[in-house]
Write a protein that holds these residues in place. Sequence first.
Motif, PDB file in Angstrom:
ATOM      1  N   VAL A 560     -20.416-100.573 -15.791  1.00  0.00           N
ATOM      2  CA  VAL A 560     -20.855-100.956 -14.443  1.00  0.00           C
ATOM      3  C   VAL A 560     -21.716 -99.860 -13.834  1.00  0.00           C
ATOM      4  CG1 VAL A 560     -20.068-101.440 -12.098  1.00  0.00           C
ATOM      5  CG2 VAL A 560     -18.913-102.497 -14.031  1.00  0.00           C
ATOM      6  N   LEU A 561     -21.314 -98.593 -14.012  1.00  0.00           N
ATOM      7  CA  LEU A 561     -22.078 -97.474 -13.454  1.00  0.00           C
ATOM      8  C   LEU A 561     -23.472 -97.387 -14.074  1.00  0.00           C
ATOM      9  CD1 LEU A 561     -19.307 -94.709 -13.311  1.00  0.00           C
ATOM     10  CD2 LEU A 561     -20.212 -96.075 -11.421  1.00  0.00           C
ATOM     11  N   PHE A 562     -23.597 -97.750 -15.347  1.00  0.00           N
ATOM     12  CA  PHE A 562     -24.907 -97.755 -15.992  1.00  0.00           C
ATOM     13  C   PHE A 562     -25.703 -99.015 -15.636  1.00  0.00           C
ATOM     14  CE2 PHE A 562     -23.646 -94.144 -18.387  1.00  0.00           C
ATOM     15  CZ  PHE A 562     -24.781 -93.631 -18.995  1.00  0.00           C
ATOM     16  N   ALA A 563     -24.990-100.145 -15.504  1.00  0.00           N
ATOM     17  CA  ALA A 563     -25.679-101.423 -15.304  1.00  0.00           C
ATOM     18  C   ALA A 563     -26.265-101.563 -13.905  1.00  0.00           C
ATOM     19  CB  ALA A 563     -24.717-102.574 -15.582  1.00  0.00           C
ATOM     20  N   LEU A 564     -25.537-101.120 -12.872  1.00  0.00           N
ATOM     21  CA  LEU A 564     -25.999-101.333 -11.495  1.00  0.00           C
ATOM     22  C   LEU A 564     -27.377-100.707 -11.228  1.00  0.00           C
ATOM     23  CD1 LEU A 564     -22.718-100.981  -9.382  1.00  0.00           C
ATOM     24  CD2 LEU A 564     -23.907-103.053 -10.112  1.00  0.00           C
ATOM     25  N   PRO A 565     -27.599 -99.412 -11.525  1.00  0.00           N
ATOM     26  CA  PRO A 565     -28.940 -98.860 -11.279  1.00  0.00           C
ATOM     27  C   PRO A 565     -29.997 -99.473 -12.181  1.00  0.00           C
ATOM     28  CG  PRO A 565     -27.571 -97.253 -12.424  1.00  0.00           C
ATOM     29  CD  PRO A 565     -26.667 -98.365 -12.011  1.00  0.00           C
ATOM     30  N   ALA A 566     -29.594 -99.883 -13.406  1.00  0.00           N
ATOM     31  CA  ALA A 566     -30.566-100.501 -14.308  1.00  0.00           C
ATOM     32  C   ALA A 566     -31.018-101.849 -13.770  1.00  0.00           C
ATOM     33  CB  ALA A 566     -29.957-100.657 -15.700  1.00  0.00           C
ATOM     34  N   VAL A 567     -30.074-102.657 -13.302  1.00  0.00           N
ATOM     35  CA  VAL A 567     -30.418-103.982 -12.756  1.00  0.00           C
ATOM     36  C   VAL A 567     -31.319-103.844 -11.529  1.00  0.00           C
ATOM     37  CG1 VAL A 567     -29.491-106.024 -11.618  1.00  0.00           C
ATOM     38  CG2 VAL A 567     -28.380-105.131 -13.665  1.00  0.00           C
ATOM     39  N   LEU A 568     -30.944-102.953 -10.604  1.00  0.00           N
ATOM     40  CA  LEU A 568     -31.761-102.757  -9.408  1.00  0.00           C
ATOM     41  C   LEU A 568     -33.128-102.188  -9.775  1.00  0.00           C
ATOM     42  CD1 LEU A 568     -31.819-103.058  -6.365  1.00  0.00           C
ATOM     43  CD2 LEU A 568     -30.886-100.744  -6.151  1.00  0.00           C
ATOM     44  N   GLY A 569     -33.169-101.284 -10.765  1.00  0.00           N
ATOM     45  CA  GLY A 569     -34.447-100.730 -11.218  1.00  0.00           C
ATOM     46  C   GLY A 569     -35.349-101.790 -11.817  1.00  0.00           C
ATOM     47  N   VAL A 570     -34.773-102.707 -12.598  1.00  0.00           N
ATOM     48  CA  VAL A 570     -35.559-103.795 -13.191  1.00  0.00           C
ATOM     49  C   VAL A 570     -36.133-104.698 -12.103  1.00  0.00           C
ATOM     50  CG1 VAL A 570     -35.387-105.912 -14.555  1.00  0.00           C
ATOM     51  CG2 VAL A 570     -34.399-103.802 -15.428  1.00  0.00           C
ATOM     52  N   ILE A 571     -35.323-105.015 -11.090  1.00  0.00           N
ATOM     53  CA  ILE A 571     -35.806-105.834  -9.976  1.00  0.00           C
ATOM     54  C   ILE A 571     -36.943-105.121  -9.247  1.00  0.00           C
ATOM     55  CG2 ILE A 571     -35.177-106.874  -7.763  1.00  0.00           C
ATOM     56  CD1 ILE A 571     -32.354-107.260  -8.867  1.00  0.00           C
ATOM     57  N   ASP A 572     -36.790-103.796  -9.044  1.00  0.00           N
ATOM     58  CA  ASP A 572     -37.857-103.016  -8.408  1.00  0.00           C
ATOM     59  C   ASP A 572     -39.161-103.133  -9.197  1.00  0.00           C
ATOM     60  OD1 ASP A 572     -36.090-102.200  -6.476  1.00  0.00           O
ATOM     61  OD2 ASP A 572     -35.722-100.229  -7.347  1.00  0.00           O
ATOM     62  N   VAL A 573     -39.067-103.053 -10.522  1.00  0.00           N
ATOM     63  CA  VAL A 573     -40.259-103.125 -11.369  1.00  0.00           C
ATOM     64  C   VAL A 573     -40.908-104.505 -11.288  1.00  0.00           C
ATOM     65  CG1 VAL A 573     -41.091-103.079 -13.758  1.00  0.00           C
ATOM     66  CG2 VAL A 573     -39.502-101.331 -12.965  1.00  0.00           C
ATOM     67  N   LEU A 574     -40.098-105.543 -11.387  1.00  0.00           N
ATOM     68  CA  LEU A 574     -40.638-106.907 -11.379  1.00  0.00           C
ATOM     69  C   LEU A 574     -41.408-107.198 -10.087  1.00  0.00           C
ATOM     70  CD1 LEU A 574     -37.671-108.896 -12.960  1.00  0.00           C
ATOM     71  CD2 LEU A 574     -39.798-108.174 -14.050  1.00  0.00           C
ATOM     72  N   PHE A 575     -40.899-106.705  -8.965  1.00  0.00           N
ATOM     73  CA  PHE A 575     -41.616-106.899  -7.703  1.00  0.00           C
ATOM     74  C   PHE A 575     -42.745-105.878  -7.546  1.00  0.00           C
ATOM     75  CE2 PHE A 575     -37.818-109.310  -6.591  1.00  0.00           C
ATOM     76  CZ  PHE A 575     -38.355-110.358  -5.869  1.00  0.00           C
ATOM     77  N   GLY A 576     -42.522-104.656  -8.009  1.00  0.00           N
ATOM     78  CA  GLY A 576     -43.527-103.610  -7.867  1.00  0.00           C
ATOM     79  C   GLY A 576     -44.800-103.880  -8.644  1.00  0.00           C
ATOM     80  N   LEU A 577     -44.684-104.606  -9.762  1.00  0.00           N
ATOM     81  CA  LEU A 577     -45.870-104.910 -10.568  1.00  0.00           C
ATOM     82  C   LEU A 577     -46.843-105.825  -9.834  1.00  0.00           C
ATOM     83  CD1 LEU A 577     -44.335-105.429 -14.132  1.00  0.00           C
ATOM     84  CD2 LEU A 577     -45.735-103.520 -13.346  1.00  0.00           C
ATOM     85  N   GLN A 578     -46.368-106.485  -8.776  1.00  0.00           N
ATOM     86  CA  GLN A 578     -47.261-107.323  -7.984  1.00  0.00           C
ATOM     87  C   GLN A 578     -48.429-106.516  -7.430  1.00  0.00           C
ATOM     88  OE1 GLN A 578     -47.131-110.714  -7.108  1.00  0.00           O
ATOM     89  NE2 GLN A 578     -45.529-110.948  -8.653  1.00  0.00           N
ATOM     90  N   PHE A 579     -48.146-105.253  -7.077  1.00  0.00           N
ATOM     91  CA  PHE A 579     -49.190-104.408  -6.493  1.00  0.00           C
ATOM     92  C   PHE A 579     -50.339-104.184  -7.466  1.00  0.00           C
ATOM     93  CE2 PHE A 579     -51.032-100.174  -5.840  1.00  0.00           C
ATOM     94  CZ  PHE A 579     -51.491-100.301  -4.538  1.00  0.00           C
ATOM     95  N   PHE A 580     -50.040-104.133  -8.765  1.00  0.00           N
ATOM     96  CA  PHE A 580     -51.067-103.816  -9.761  1.00  0.00           C
ATOM     97  C   PHE A 580     -51.926-105.014 -10.134  1.00  0.00           C
ATOM     98  CE2 PHE A 580     -48.025-100.394 -10.225  1.00  0.00           C
ATOM     99  CZ  PHE A 580     -48.850 -99.284 -10.365  1.00  0.00           C
ATOM    100  N   LYS A 581     -51.661-106.164  -9.508  1.00  0.00           N
ATOM    101  CA  LYS A 581     -52.545-107.309  -9.733  1.00  0.00           C
ATOM    102  C   LYS A 581     -53.950-107.044  -9.205  1.00  0.00           C
ATOM    103  CE  LYS A 581     -49.367-111.240 -10.001  1.00  0.00           C
ATOM    104  NZ  LYS A 581     -48.967-112.526  -9.393  1.00  0.00           N
TER     105      LYS A 581
END
Length: 623
Positions: A560-581
Amino acid sequence: MLWKLSLTGIKSRFKDYLVLFSGLTFASAIFYMFMSIATNTSSLKGSIQVAFSITRVVFGFGIALLAIITLVYIVYANSFLLSMRQKDYGMYMMLGARTSKIGSLIFLETLVVGFLATILGSVIGIGLTQLVSQLLISQLGLHLHKFVGFYLPALLWTLLFFAVLFFLAALWNRHKLIKSNVINLLRENQKPVKLRHNTAWKFIEAILGIGLLAVGYWAMADYKELMTNSIVIGFFTIVIGSYFVFDSFFTGVVNLLRKNNKFKYKKLHSFTLGQLKFRLTDYTRILSIVSLLFALALGAITVGLNFNNLTDQTLEATYYDVVLYKKNATVKKDLRNVSVRSTTSLNYRIVEDKKNKENPETLYVSENEINQGKLKYRHFYVDKNGQQNYSTRTFSSKKMQDENSSAGAEMRYQLASLTPYSGARVKIVSQDKYDQLKAKNQKVELLLVNNFRSNFDNIEKLQKAAVNQMIGNPETTGDSVNVYLTNSKTGSYRLISSMASGFEFMGFFLGLAFLAMLASTLMFKVLSGANSDKPRYNMLWKMGTRKSLLKSSIAKEIGVLFALPAVLGVIDVLFGLQFFKSLLKNPYDKIWIPFTIFGVLYVIYYILTVVLYQGIVLRKENN
C-alpha cells in the motif's frame, strides 16, 4: 576498540549497508554521467556546435533536477544510516565511551561510506558515460575527436558535490548523537506517533486535496487559454493537493475500512490497517514527495521518448526534400547516391532596384509557371483540438497576385523560400511581361526523394554541396543571396533531431535516476522504522500467529505504501501530458513503454524492501 566495535556492527548489518551503498553509488554514477556530457566541450568541432550545444543545455537542465532529487535522497539515506547505528552507539555510551568519541566515529563513518560510494559511482559513471555518449553521438550524427568517458572537470564537480553533501550529513549525525542522551538513543524508535483526531478538519482537508488536484489537472488540460500560467497553477495546486490527499483522504479510507468489521477481523487486517494508519500519518511528507517525483520521472521518460516525434513534424513541415540551385561536378556526383522520386523545376528572374536599399530584389515568376499546378507547399494550421498539423497546397497565381490575401502572402513567402532570394518581393506577371524583363533566367530543381530517413546522410551531403556551390558562385553576391543549410529540410531535420535526441536521452536516464532514487528513498524510510516494529511482530509470533500471515501482512502494508504514491503519480502524468499537446502531436504515443519499464523496476524495489523488512522484524527462527 570503538573502531573494532563499529566494524563488527557494520558486518552484522552488511545487507542493509549494501543496499545503502549501492543506492549512493548509483546516484553518483548518474550525476557524473550528466555532468560529463553537459560540460565536455574539448572535442567539439564547428560543424556540430549547434547540435551539441542544444544537448549540453538539455543535460544541464537535467543536472539541476538531478541535484535536487539527490539532495532529498541523501537526506533519507542518511536517516536510514543513522537509524541503523544509533542503538549501537547508545550501548557504547552505556559502556563508558565518551560522547565526543562517538560523535567522531559517526562523523567518520558517514564520510567513509559516502566517499567510497562516490568513488565507485564515479568509476561506473565513466564507463556509463562512454556508452551513453556513443549512443547519443550516433543519434545526433556528430563527429567528435577522441571523445572519452573520463572528463576531469566533471569528476571534480561530482566529488565536490557529494563531498559537501556527505560532510553536511556527517555534521548532522554527529550533532544529533551528541545532543541525545543514552535513553533517547536506545528508545528513539519506541516513541509514539502523535495522531490528530480533528475529524472536521480531516474532512475539509480531504475535500481541499481532491479539489486542488482537480484544479491542477484542469490547468494542465486548458493550456491553450492559460498558456504558461497552467504550469504555475498546476505546480502549486498539485503539490499542495497531494499533501492534503495523503494527510487526510487516504487516512479516511483506512478509517472506513477499520469500521467494516467483516473486513477488519479477517486474518491480520486489523493489525495491518492499524499499521497503515500510523504509517500514513508519519509518512505524509515522504509519500507526497515520492508521488511528485514519480510523476516527474515517468513524465520525463514519456515526454523524452515522444520528442522523437518532432522529427516527423519537421519532415511534414517542408514539401520538397532537396533544392538544387545549380549542378556542378560535386553536385552531380552526390546526386548519384540519392534515389530521386520526382523532379520539379521553378524558373524565375531577379530584378534589382539599387535605390531600394532595404529590399532591392524583386523575384518575378510567370503565370504559366504557376498555373501548371506542379509547385506545391505545406500549409501550417492548428486543428480544433489545439494540435499542430500540415496540409499540402498548390500555388495559385490568382491568390498570389492579390496583395490583401493572407493565403497569397503565405504563397509568396513559400515561393521565395524555394530560391536563394528568400527575402525578395515576389511578383506574378504574364508570360509576355516575364519575357520582356532584362534579367537572366534562373532555375532551381526541387526534388522528392525515396527513403529520406534511411538515406539521410547522402541526402544531407547533396544539399550541402548545392548550398556550397551556390554560395561560391561568382555570378551572385553575398548581399543578395540568402542560402543557408539550416533553411533546408535536411538542416531543419538535423537541428530538430539533435534536440529531440538530447531530450530523449536526458528524459530516459533522468527518469531512471529519479525512479531509482525515489524508490530507494521510500525503501530507506520504511526500513529506518523496521526496528521499532520488531516488538509488535514478536508479540504476534508469541500469540501463535503463523509465519505466512505475518509475511502476508508485511507485503500488504508495504504494498500500500508503494502503491499509493505510484497511483497518484500515474494520474498526475496522464493529466500532465495534456500540456504537451501544444508541442507534441501525440504525447501519449507509446506510453506503454515507460509505464512498463517503471512498473518492472518499481516492483523490484518493492520486493527488495519486503524481503529486507521481513529480515529485520521477523526473528530468524521464524523464517
